[in-house]
Design an enzyme around this catalytic site. Structure first.
Site, PDB file in Angstrom:
ATOM      1  N   HIS A  23      -9.489  -3.874 -38.912  1.00 32.27           N
ATOM      2  CA  HIS A  23      -9.729  -5.244 -38.460  1.00 32.27           C
ATOM      3  C   HIS A  23      -9.836  -6.169 -39.680  1.00 32.27           C
ATOM      4  CE1 HIS A  23     -11.919  -3.822 -34.499  1.00 32.27           C
ATOM      5  NE2 HIS A  23     -10.642  -3.506 -34.515  1.00 32.27           N
TER       6      HIS A  23
HETATM    7  C1  LIG Z   1      -4.484   0.967 -35.499  1.00 33.78           C
HETATM    8  C2  LIG Z   1      -5.127  -0.351 -35.173  1.00 33.78           C
HETATM    9  C3  LIG Z   1      -5.997  -0.437 -34.092  1.00 33.78           C
HETATM   10  C4  LIG Z   1      -6.591  -1.665 -33.772  1.00 33.78           C
HETATM   11  N1  LIG Z   1      -7.305  -1.773 -32.610  1.00 33.78           N
HETATM   12  C5  LIG Z   1      -7.690  -3.000 -32.191  1.00 33.78           C
HETATM   13  C6  LIG Z   1      -8.249  -3.178 -30.901  1.00 33.78           C
HETATM   14  O1  LIG Z   1      -8.318  -2.245 -30.093  1.00 33.78           O
HETATM   15  N2  LIG Z   1      -8.688  -4.421 -30.558  1.00 33.78           N
HETATM   16  C7  LIG Z   1      -8.585  -5.495 -31.407  1.00 33.78           C
HETATM   17  O2  LIG Z   1      -9.013  -6.593 -31.047  1.00 33.78           O
HETATM   18  N3  LIG Z   1      -8.026  -5.349 -32.631  1.00 33.78           N
HETATM   19  C8  LIG Z   1      -7.545  -4.142 -33.018  1.00 33.78           C
HETATM   20  N4  LIG Z   1      -6.917  -4.013 -34.224  1.00 33.78           N
HETATM   21  C9  LIG Z   1      -6.832  -5.191 -35.106  1.00 33.78           C
HETATM   22  C10 LIG Z   1      -5.853  -6.255 -34.602  1.00 33.78           C
HETATM   23  O3  LIG Z   1      -4.655  -5.667 -34.181  1.00 33.78           O
HETATM   24  C11 LIG Z   1      -5.641  -7.283 -35.711  1.00 33.78           C
HETATM   25  O4  LIG Z   1      -6.880  -7.883 -36.012  1.00 33.78           O
HETATM   26  C12 LIG Z   1      -4.658  -8.386 -35.340  1.00 33.78           C
HETATM   27  O5  LIG Z   1      -3.422  -7.852 -34.948  1.00 33.78           O
HETATM   28  C13 LIG Z   1      -4.481  -9.337 -36.512  1.00 33.78           C
HETATM   29  O6  LIG Z   1      -3.482 -10.276 -36.214  1.00 33.78           O
HETATM   30  P1  LIG Z   1      -2.598 -10.918 -37.361  1.00 33.78           P
HETATM   31  O7  LIG Z   1      -1.672 -11.859 -36.687  1.00 33.78           O
HETATM   32  O8  LIG Z   1      -3.488 -11.416 -38.426  1.00 33.78           O
HETATM   33  O9  LIG Z   1      -1.783  -9.689 -37.985  1.00 33.78           O
HETATM   34  P2  LIG Z   1      -0.783  -8.684 -37.276  1.00 33.78           P
HETATM   35  O10 LIG Z   1      -0.947  -8.671 -35.812  1.00 33.78           O
HETATM   36  O11 LIG Z   1      -0.935  -7.383 -37.982  1.00 33.78           O
HETATM   37  O12 LIG Z   1       0.664  -9.299 -37.579  1.00 33.78           O
HETATM   38  C14 LIG Z   1       1.203  -9.423 -38.869  1.00 33.78           C
HETATM   39  C15 LIG Z   1       2.719  -9.325 -38.747  1.00 33.78           C
HETATM   40  O13 LIG Z   1       3.318  -9.784 -39.948  1.00 33.78           O
HETATM   41  C16 LIG Z   1       4.362  -8.900 -40.315  1.00 33.78           C
HETATM   42  N5  LIG Z   1       4.530  -9.000 -41.767  1.00 33.78           N
HETATM   43  C17 LIG Z   1       3.666  -8.596 -42.727  1.00 33.78           C
HETATM   44  N6  LIG Z   1       4.155  -8.887 -43.944  1.00 33.78           N
HETATM   45  C18 LIG Z   1       5.341  -9.497 -43.745  1.00 33.78           C
HETATM   46  C19 LIG Z   1       6.306 -10.034 -44.623  1.00 33.78           C
HETATM   47  N7  LIG Z   1       6.132 -10.016 -45.954  1.00 33.78           N
HETATM   48  N8  LIG Z   1       7.424 -10.584 -44.081  1.00 33.78           N
HETATM   49  C20 LIG Z   1       7.609 -10.621 -42.728  1.00 33.78           C
HETATM   50  N9  LIG Z   1       6.712 -10.103 -41.853  1.00 33.78           N
HETATM   51  C21 LIG Z   1       5.584  -9.563 -42.360  1.00 33.78           C
HETATM   52  C22 LIG Z   1       3.864  -7.547 -39.868  1.00 33.78           C
HETATM   53  O14 LIG Z   1       4.908  -6.610 -39.774  1.00 33.78           O
HETATM   54  C23 LIG Z   1       3.215  -7.896 -38.540  1.00 33.78           C
HETATM   55  O15 LIG Z   1       4.141  -7.865 -37.492  1.00 33.78           O
HETATM   56  C24 LIG Z   1      -6.335  -2.804 -34.583  1.00 33.78           C
HETATM   57  C25 LIG Z   1      -5.466  -2.708 -35.665  1.00 33.78           C
HETATM   58  C26 LIG Z   1      -4.850  -1.496 -35.954  1.00 33.78           C
HETATM   59  C27 LIG Z   1      -3.890  -1.429 -37.099  1.00 33.78           C
END
Ligand SMILES: Cc1cc2nc3c(=O)[nH]c(=O)nc-3n(C[C@H](O)[C@H](O)[C@H](O)COP(=O)(O)OP(=O)(O)OC[C@H]3O[C@@H](n4cnc5c(N)ncnc54)[C@H](O)[C@@H]3O)c2cc1C
Length: 524
Positions: A443
């Site tokens: 997270h």
């Molecule tokens: C295994 C796991 C279990 C989890 N379980 C839960 C849960 O049950 N409940 C919950 O609330 N949260 C959970 N989380 C956490 C939650 O998924 C994250 O907090 C949330 O997805 C964060 O959102 P974000 O948009 O910041 O990043 P993300 O959703 O991770 O999205 C980032 C995106 O950017 C892309 N990216 C990264 N770098 C680049 C780049 N240089 N160029 C182009 N694209 C790029 C990635 O591929 C990804 O698709 C979990 C996470 C993981 C990994």
């Protein structure tokens, strides 16, 4: 209408969004609502096929370590006895919501109101606004569903009652006590944020989604973000120009990584790697927070039906207890999740104990100037000098053992020592168990957080604009100043929803606050 067309190596859009995860899906969909606005969404990963592994939240562990996972490993953690632990993050359309456990725990009013110290307009009211838009009382784009019924789930409710851990409704402003787990799923099938938000937007001519496109640098000139350079499927670099703004939604590890690669970050760190400093912002890559947990699966004494697919076991039939580690805790700081263990031939129980308000802080740093080299992730687990995180996990582990000792749960717990320490264990013994087995929840948050003018740790102003650079915002979990007492999709969705509103209402052509970095950090 401005055109979204262009050759692959030279094209211009109003907005370029990096990352199609939780935040990027929301932001790209909102910004492309207006057909006159062109949006490019760059995603390093691919679309995942519809398979039992991708759709059944109980099988999400099978996706870890595949191409859909960035699969980082932390630096050795002194708080965990020197162990380096796996650090997963989704690398696919949908981001981490495509590979995670789909558990929906928002946190409460106190969590979001604490953000008000970091920026005006950030509070529970803003969070509720996002939740209402997304969940829509069951009719919004994001389905939030209670887990299915299961005898173990009923036993957890009874056990919590035996210990007086009542309260309930975790969707309320003050979540506490026992409640059902909730999942972002429909009919037991995972719904990613891309499904929920990009789904209806995909057919738009003004939204272009490029998969397999890894951003390697934000192009900056004259104090302004001009576009993003990326590599597609290992090919040569290409640049997409942004007429209005670049919005970073690459997650709390890869967003600071991209800022650092672009010369935005701590001067000494950038200089040590020969990267020219464009904006000296010491907070980039600092303040890394994660929830930390202990637990595992163990064989149940009672021979109940083992989990066997969506809706019949695993988290999809679980319950969760939010409790306080002691009389000094103003709000619940322990989460205990109990669910039938998924899969396997014998009945089993999965138990997780999570410290909800981590004090430990870590870093994301560059391992080198090559953008394709993964960053160094050091979450600093159990590193807080106060020892609070360890104390909370110790209290949580003991509470979990008491739950397993209740009349209601006794039939399920073959031996509460299965948890990893014996009855009557000393604090030292429990601490050893914690340090030996704890791992992160994945997270990550806070690595490019917002804050008031003069706050030395703030990377963003309250409108999520990168200080000192025009036309560049961070709209994902990196912006979160303090993790919620819940799971991190919810606060990320709050940030992204508000970000979209800010982009649409701000005059994006004004110069951003460059901030004088003298004042103290706000105290939560
Ligand atoms: C295994 C796991 C279990 C989890 N379980 C839960 C849960 O049950 N409940 C919950 O609330 N949260 C959970 N989380 C956490 C939650 O998924 C994250 O907090 C949330 O997805 C964060 O959102 P974000 O948009 O910041 O990043 P993300 O959703 O991770 O999205 C980032 C995106 O950017 C892309 N990216 C990264 N770098 C680049 C780049 N240089 N160029 C182009 N694209 C790029 C990635 O591929 C990804 O698709 C979990 C996470 C993981 C990994």
């Amino acid at each position: 209408m401005t055109s979204a067309e262009g050759s692959d190596d030279q094209h211009a859009y109003d907005y370029v969004v990096v990352g199609a995860g939780v935040a990027g899906s929301i932001v790209a969909a909102r910004l492309s609502d207006d057909p006159r606005t062109t949006v490019l969404l760059l995603e390093a990963g691919q679309e995942l096929d519809d398979t039992p592994q991708t759709r059944d939240p109980e099988r999400s562990a099978e996706l870890l370590g595949t191409d859909a996972d960035w699969a980082h490993t932390t630096e050795p953690q002194s708080g965990l006895g020197g162990r380096a632990v796996g650090w997963h993050a989704g690398r696919a359309v949908g981001g981490s919501s495509a590979v995670n456990a789909s558990l929906w725990l928002r946190g409460g009013a106190a969590d979001y109101d604490a953000w008000a110290a970091y920026g005006p307009g950030w509070d529970w009211a803003a969070a509720l606004d996002a939740f209402r838009r997304h969940e829509g009382g069951g009719r919004g784009p994001l389905p939030v569903r209670a887990s299915g019924e299961h005898p173990l789930k009923r036993a957890v409710f009874a056990a919590a009652e035996e210990l007086g851990l009542v309260g309930g409704d975790h969707l309320s402003a003050r979540p506490e006590g026992v409640d059902t787990l909730r999942l972002t799923a429909r009919d037991g099938r995972r719904v990613t944020f891309a499904d929920a938000f990009l789904g209806p937007a995909r057919r738009r001519r003004n939204l272009r989604i490029l998969t397999g496109a890894q951003a390697t640098r934000v192009e900056l000139a004259d104090g302004r973000a001009r576009g993003v350079t990326y590599r597609r499927d290992g090919g040569p670099p290409a640049t997409a120009a942004a007429r209005r703004e670049v919005l970073l939604a690459a997650g709390a590890v890869r967003t600071p990584h991209l800022l650092l690669l672009s010369g935005i970050g701590p001067e000494d760190h950038l200089a040590s790697l020969g990267i020219p400093v464009v904006a000296a912002l010491p907070g980039v890559g600092r303040n890394l927070q994660d929830h930390i947990c202990v637990g595992g699966s163990f064989r149940a004494a009672a021979d109940f039906r083992p989990a066997g697919g969506a809706g019949t076991g695993g988290a999809s039939a679980g319950a969760v207890v939010l409790a306080r580690s002691g009389p000094g805790a103003e709000d619940p700081d322990i989460e205990i999740v109990l669910a039938p263990a998924a899969g396997g031939r014998r009945a089993g129980v999965t138990l997780g104990v999570i410290a909800l308000q981590p004090r430990s802080r870590g870093t994301v740093r560059l391992a080198g100037a090559d953008p394709l080299v993964p960053p160094l992730v050091d979450p600093g687990y159990l590193g807080d000098p106060s020892g609070e995180d360890l104390a909370v996990l110790r209290a949580g582990s003991r509470l979990a053992q008491r739950l397993l000792r209740t009349r209601a749960l006794a039939p399920y717990a073959a031996d509460p020592a299965d948890l990893g320490f014996r009855d009557g264990a000393t604090d030292d013994e429990v601490d050893t168990f914690v340090r030996r087995t704890a791992s992160g929840m994945f997270h990550p948050a806070g690595t490019a957080r917002f804050g008031p003018p003069g706050d030395p740790g703030a990377v963003l102003d309250a409108d999520l604009r990168v200080r000192g650079i025009a036309g560049l915002r961070v709209v994902d979990a990196s912006a979160i100043p303090l993790l919620n007492r819940g799971h991190s999709m919810a606060p990320t969705a709050v940030v992204a929803e508000r970000a979209a509103g800010l982009v649409l209402t701000n005059d994006t052509h004004t110069t951003t606050d460059t901030g004088a970095h003298e004042a103290k950090e706000p105290q939560p």
